[in-house]
Motif scaffolding. Structure first.
Motif, PDB file in Angstrom:
ATOM      1  N   PHE A  17       0.802  -1.090   0.154  1.00 25.20           N
ATOM      2  CA  PHE A  17       0.089  -0.055   0.114  1.00 25.20           C
ATOM      3  C   PHE A  17       0.897   1.105   0.156  1.00 25.20           C
ATOM      4  O   PHE A  17       0.674   2.106  -0.728  1.00 25.20           O
ATOM      5  CB  PHE A  17      -0.965   0.127   1.083  1.00 25.20           C
ATOM      6  CG  PHE A  17      -1.717   1.149   1.411  1.00 25.20           C
ATOM      7  CD1 PHE A  17      -3.043   1.569   0.463  1.00 25.20           C
ATOM      8  CD2 PHE A  17      -1.432   2.175   2.260  1.00 25.20           C
ATOM      9  CE1 PHE A  17      -3.666   2.558   0.550  1.00 25.20           C
ATOM     10  CE2 PHE A  17      -2.135   3.236   2.473  1.00 25.20           C
ATOM     11  CZ  PHE A  17      -3.364   3.742   1.492  1.00 25.20           C
ATOM     12  N   VAL A  18       1.910   1.136   0.779  1.00 26.84           N
ATOM     13  CA  VAL A  18       2.921   2.277   0.729  1.00 26.84           C
ATOM     14  C   VAL A  18       3.438   2.632  -0.614  1.00 26.84           C
ATOM     15  O   VAL A  18       3.737   3.487  -1.000  1.00 26.84           O
ATOM     16  CB  VAL A  18       3.820   2.168   2.037  1.00 26.84           C
ATOM     17  CG1 VAL A  18       4.939   3.344   1.846  1.00 26.84           C
ATOM     18  CG2 VAL A  18       3.488   2.400   3.294  1.00 26.84           C
ATOM     19  N   GLY A  20       2.411   1.679  -3.471  1.00 33.55           N
ATOM     20  CA  GLY A  20       1.336   2.327  -4.338  1.00 33.55           C
ATOM     21  C   GLY A  20       1.251   3.908  -4.040  1.00 33.55           C
ATOM     22  O   GLY A  20       1.201   4.675  -5.145  1.00 33.55           O
ATOM     23  N   LEU A  21       1.367   4.242  -2.809  1.00 28.12           N
ATOM     24  CA  LEU A  21       1.245   5.736  -2.661  1.00 28.12           C
ATOM     25  C   LEU A  21       2.588   6.478  -3.173  1.00 28.12           C
ATOM     26  O   LEU A  21       2.393   7.607  -3.773  1.00 28.12           O
ATOM     27  CB  LEU A  21       1.144   6.158  -1.156  1.00 28.12           C
ATOM     28  CG  LEU A  21      -0.288   5.514  -0.508  1.00 28.12           C
ATOM     29  CD1 LEU A  21      -0.311   5.837   0.987  1.00 28.12           C
ATOM     30  CD2 LEU A  21      -1.595   6.106  -1.011  1.00 28.12           C
ATOM     31  N   VAL A  22       3.617   5.692  -2.990  1.00 22.46           N
ATOM     32  CA  VAL A  22       4.954   6.542  -3.494  1.00 22.46           C
ATOM     33  C   VAL A  22       4.924   6.492  -4.896  1.00 22.46           C
ATOM     34  O   VAL A  22       5.281   7.504  -5.485  1.00 22.46           O
ATOM     35  CB  VAL A  22       6.139   5.771  -2.774  1.00 22.46           C
ATOM     36  CG1 VAL A  22       7.434   6.004  -3.603  1.00 22.46           C
ATOM     37  CG2 VAL A  22       6.359   5.869  -1.344  1.00 22.46           C
ATOM     38  N   LEU A  24       2.354   7.101  -6.811  1.00 26.67           N
ATOM     39  CA  LEU A  24       1.926   8.333  -7.222  1.00 26.67           C
ATOM     40  C   LEU A  24       2.365   9.511  -7.159  1.00 26.67           C
ATOM     41  O   LEU A  24       2.053  10.517  -7.784  1.00 26.67           O
ATOM     42  CB  LEU A  24       0.475   8.426  -6.502  1.00 26.67           C
ATOM     43  CG  LEU A  24      -0.575   7.368  -6.603  1.00 26.67           C
ATOM     44  CD1 LEU A  24      -1.864   7.563  -5.612  1.00 26.67           C
ATOM     45  CD2 LEU A  24      -1.046   7.105  -8.260  1.00 26.67           C
ATOM     46  N   LEU A  25       3.584   9.566  -6.569  1.00 27.30           N
ATOM     47  CA  LEU A  25       4.524  10.808  -6.498  1.00 27.30           C
ATOM     48  C   LEU A  25       4.792  11.067  -7.953  1.00 27.30           C
ATOM     49  O   LEU A  25       5.422  12.233  -8.090  1.00 27.30           O
ATOM     50  CB  LEU A  25       5.638  10.371  -5.676  1.00 27.30           C
ATOM     51  CG  LEU A  25       5.583  10.383  -4.305  1.00 27.30           C
ATOM     52  CD1 LEU A  25       6.840  10.078  -3.390  1.00 27.30           C
ATOM     53  CD2 LEU A  25       4.690  11.756  -3.454  1.00 27.30           C
ATOM     54  N   GLY A  32       8.841   9.074  -8.190  1.00 27.67           N
ATOM     55  CA  GLY A  32       8.274   7.930  -7.558  1.00 27.67           C
ATOM     56  C   GLY A  32       8.711   6.496  -7.896  1.00 27.67           C
ATOM     57  O   GLY A  32       8.756   5.782  -6.874  1.00 27.67           O
ATOM     58  N   TRP A 165       4.879  -2.222  -9.542  1.00 27.89           N
ATOM     59  CA  TRP A 165       4.335  -2.347  -8.469  1.00 27.89           C
ATOM     60  C   TRP A 165       3.911  -3.976  -8.417  1.00 27.89           C
ATOM     61  O   TRP A 165       4.024  -4.624  -7.494  1.00 27.89           O
ATOM     62  CB  TRP A 165       3.181  -1.400  -8.255  1.00 27.89           C
ATOM     63  CG  TRP A 165       2.281  -1.628  -6.894  1.00 27.89           C
ATOM     64  CD1 TRP A 165       2.670  -1.121  -5.844  1.00 27.89           C
ATOM     65  CD2 TRP A 165       1.176  -2.171  -6.822  1.00 27.89           C
ATOM     66  NE1 TRP A 165       1.905  -1.449  -4.715  1.00 27.89           N
ATOM     67  CE2 TRP A 165       0.808  -2.196  -5.433  1.00 27.89           C
ATOM     68  CE3 TRP A 165       0.513  -2.913  -7.714  1.00 27.89           C
ATOM     69  CZ2 TRP A 165      -0.347  -2.727  -5.120  1.00 27.89           C
ATOM     70  CZ3 TRP A 165      -0.815  -3.563  -7.168  1.00 27.89           C
ATOM     71  CH2 TRP A 165      -1.267  -3.324  -5.952  1.00 27.89           C
TER      72      TRP A 165
END
Length: 212
Positions: A17-18, A20-22, A24-25, A32, A165
């Protein structure tokens, strides 16, 4: 071992999950994909967690990350050329995209970086073409190509991040055979639950003994 299995699955899920957020950077003009790979390296080399990450994994994901960078640059240049930009205008678009992303990064919770990159690509190409002597209508059209190319490049780079990912999930998930998708072309992907060994196994076994 059920508590251990649940614990390792939960930790893997949070980590993915982390990631995935990274990933999106990339939309915000930040690297990212590369930050994501750095975190995966930390997961593999620092944290005492079992994983199947191997040389093939690193070759594949690094190659995809490089492709993302190349395509981001190539698409901006190609679209700018397609819309009539000169080499000077193309360079101006690339410089403008970088400057715009930096200047607007603090705004709109980071989304300003993406907007700044688009506007910067247009302004940079437009200004450089005017300085070169191009009329403003032709320069505006060339700048539109630079902006559109930057957008396509960002989307492509983000797409590469999604692939990285998904590949990472197949290599670090405790039982990859239970995942809803499988990349059959990946070499040496684990074919069952990963072995529960190392310091983390000791901690989880201790927790299980306390509960039981």
């Amino acid at each position: 071992m059920e508590i251990f299995a649940f614990g390792i699955t939960a930790i893997s899920g949070v980590f993915l999950f982390v990631l995935g957020l990274v990933m999106l950077l990339t939309v915000f003009g930040l690297p990212g994909n590369w930050i994501m790979l750095i975190l995966v390296a930390v997961w593999h080399f620092v944290l005492p967690m079992p994983s199947a990450l191997n040389v093939w994994y690193w070759i594949i994901v690094l190659a995809i990350a490089v492709v993302g960078e190349v395509m981001e640059f190539f698409l901006q240049v190609k679209q700018a050329k397609k819309y009539g930009s000169s080499n000077t205008g193309t360079v101006g678009g690339v410089i403008g995209a970088i400057v715009g992303a930096i200047l607007l990064a603090p705004f709109l919770f980071g989304i300003g970086a993406f907007i700044g990159a688009m506007l910067g690509a247009w302004c940079g190409c437009f200004v450089f073409e005017l300085l070169r002597g191009m009329d403003w209508k032709t320069a505006a059209r060339a700048a539109l190509g630079a902006m559109f190319g930057r957008f396509l490049g960002t989307v492509t780079k983000l797409g590469c991040g999604v692939v990285i990912w998904a590949i990472t999930m197949q290599y670090i998930w405790p039982d990859p055979q239970n995942l809803p998708f499988h990349f059959r072309w990946l070499p040496e992907v684990p074919q069952g639950p990963l072995p529960h060994d190392g310091p983390m196994s000791t901690v989880m076994n201790f927790a299980q003994s306390l509960v039981c």
